[in-house]
Design a protein around this motif. Structure first.
Motif, PDB file in Angstrom:
ATOM      1  N   GLY A  16       0.820  -1.196   0.000  1.00 46.36           N
ATOM      2  CA  GLY A  16       0.000   0.000   0.000  1.00 46.36           C
ATOM      3  C   GLY A  16       0.854   1.245   0.000  1.00 46.36           C
ATOM      4  N   LEU A  17       0.194   2.360   0.238  1.00 44.61           N
ATOM      5  CA  LEU A  17       0.861   3.663   0.309  1.00 44.61           C
ATOM      6  C   LEU A  17       1.040   4.045   1.767  1.00 44.61           C
ATOM      7  N   VAL A  18       2.259   4.390   2.128  1.00 47.75           N
ATOM      8  CA  VAL A  18       2.546   4.751   3.512  1.00 47.75           C
ATOM      9  C   VAL A  18       3.516   5.926   3.518  1.00 47.75           C
ATOM     10  N   GLN A  19       3.433   6.741   4.535  1.00 47.42           N
ATOM     11  CA  GLN A  19       4.333   7.873   4.654  1.00 47.42           C
ATOM     12  C   GLN A  19       5.701   7.432   5.165  1.00 47.42           C
ATOM     13  N   PRO A  20       6.734   8.187   4.860  1.00 50.24           N
ATOM     14  CA  PRO A  20       8.057   7.855   5.413  1.00 50.24           C
ATOM     15  C   PRO A  20       7.998   7.721   6.927  1.00 50.24           C
ATOM     16  N   GLY A  21       8.680   6.701   7.420  1.00 47.20           N
ATOM     17  CA  GLY A  21       8.640   6.411   8.842  1.00 47.20           C
ATOM     18  C   GLY A  21       7.532   5.466   9.244  1.00 47.20           C
ATOM     19  N   GLY A  22       6.641   5.176   8.329  1.00 47.48           N
ATOM     20  CA  GLY A  22       5.514   4.309   8.618  1.00 47.48           C
ATOM     21  C   GLY A  22       5.856   2.835   8.534  1.00 47.48           C
ATOM     22  N   LEU A  61       9.860   2.804   7.317  1.00 47.83           N
ATOM     23  CA  LEU A  61       9.963   2.778   5.866  1.00 47.83           C
ATOM     24  C   LEU A  61      10.445   4.116   5.315  1.00 47.83           C
ATOM     25  N   SER A  62      11.209   4.027   4.253  1.00 48.37           N
ATOM     26  CA  SER A  62      11.709   5.221   3.568  1.00 48.37           C
ATOM     27  C   SER A  62      11.359   5.131   2.090  1.00 48.37           C
ATOM     28  N   PRO A  63      11.415   6.234   1.369  1.00 51.27           N
ATOM     29  CA  PRO A  63      11.106   6.193  -0.071  1.00 51.27           C
ATOM     30  C   PRO A  63      11.959   5.186  -0.827  1.00 51.27           C
ATOM     31  N   GLU A  64      13.148   4.888  -0.336  1.00 50.36           N
ATOM     32  CA  GLU A  64      14.014   3.901  -0.994  1.00 50.36           C
ATOM     33  C   GLU A  64      13.451   2.492  -0.906  1.00 50.36           C
ATOM     34  N   THR A 106       4.525   1.593  -1.673  1.00 57.94           N
ATOM     35  CA  THR A 106       4.908   2.952  -2.032  1.00 57.94           C
ATOM     36  C   THR A 106       5.076   3.771  -0.764  1.00 57.94           C
ATOM     37  N   VAL A 107       6.262   4.345  -0.599  1.00 59.53           N
ATOM     38  CA  VAL A 107       6.547   5.166   0.572  1.00 59.53           C
ATOM     39  C   VAL A 107       6.726   6.600   0.088  1.00 59.53           C
ATOM     40  N   SER A 108       5.786   7.437   0.450  1.00 61.68           N
ATOM     41  CA  SER A 108       5.800   8.802  -0.068  1.00 61.68           C
ATOM     42  C   SER A 108       4.953   9.700   0.809  1.00 61.68           C
TER      43      SER A 108
END
Length: 127
Positions: free
Chosen positions: A10-16, A88-91, A124-126
């Motif tokens: 899924g979609l998660v924010q950085p650090g999630g 989690l990070s965008p990488e 997706t980390v964004s």
């Protein structure tokens, strides 16, 4: 019929955090090495983690970039493997795949040695 069903992306924010699941059918998951790989857009497939079955039991391995953040586990009763992903990070953005095989310890990162693959789940980390 052997099947691996990956889910949980899924979609998660950085650090999630996210927890991926790999549900197996048609075989006993604990009798095989189960690995997670990922592939980011425009990049080569990358090995992430494995729980490797051997005659003396199972051990878990991680690529350096996820050590301390990702945890691989297995629920034998549910015949399912999990990848808990924290910080989690965008990488970490990629399609994540689980795979079944019996590679030698020195070859667990070689995706060509795996017998079966799940369909992949997008992470997706964004912001």
């Amino acid at each position: 019929e052997v099947q691996l069903q990956a889910s949980g992306g899924g979609l998660v924010q950085p650090g999630g955090a996210l927890r991926l699941s790999c549900a197996a059918s048609g075989f006993t998951l604990s009798s095989y090495t189960i690995s997670w790989f990922r592939q980011a857009p425009g990049k080569e497939r990358e090995w992430v983690s494995s729980i490797r079955h051997s005659g003396t039991g199972s051990r878990i391995y991680y690529t350096d970039s996820v050590k301390g953040r990702f945890t691989l586990s297995r629920d034998n009763a549910k015949n399912t493997a999990y990848l808990q992903m924290n910080s989690l990070s965008p990488e970490d953005t990629a399609i994540y795949y689980c795979a079944r095989g019996r590679p030698a310890l020195g070859s667990i990162a070689n995706g060509d040695l795996y017998y079966d693959w799940g369909q992949g789940t997008q992470v997706t980390v964004s912001d």
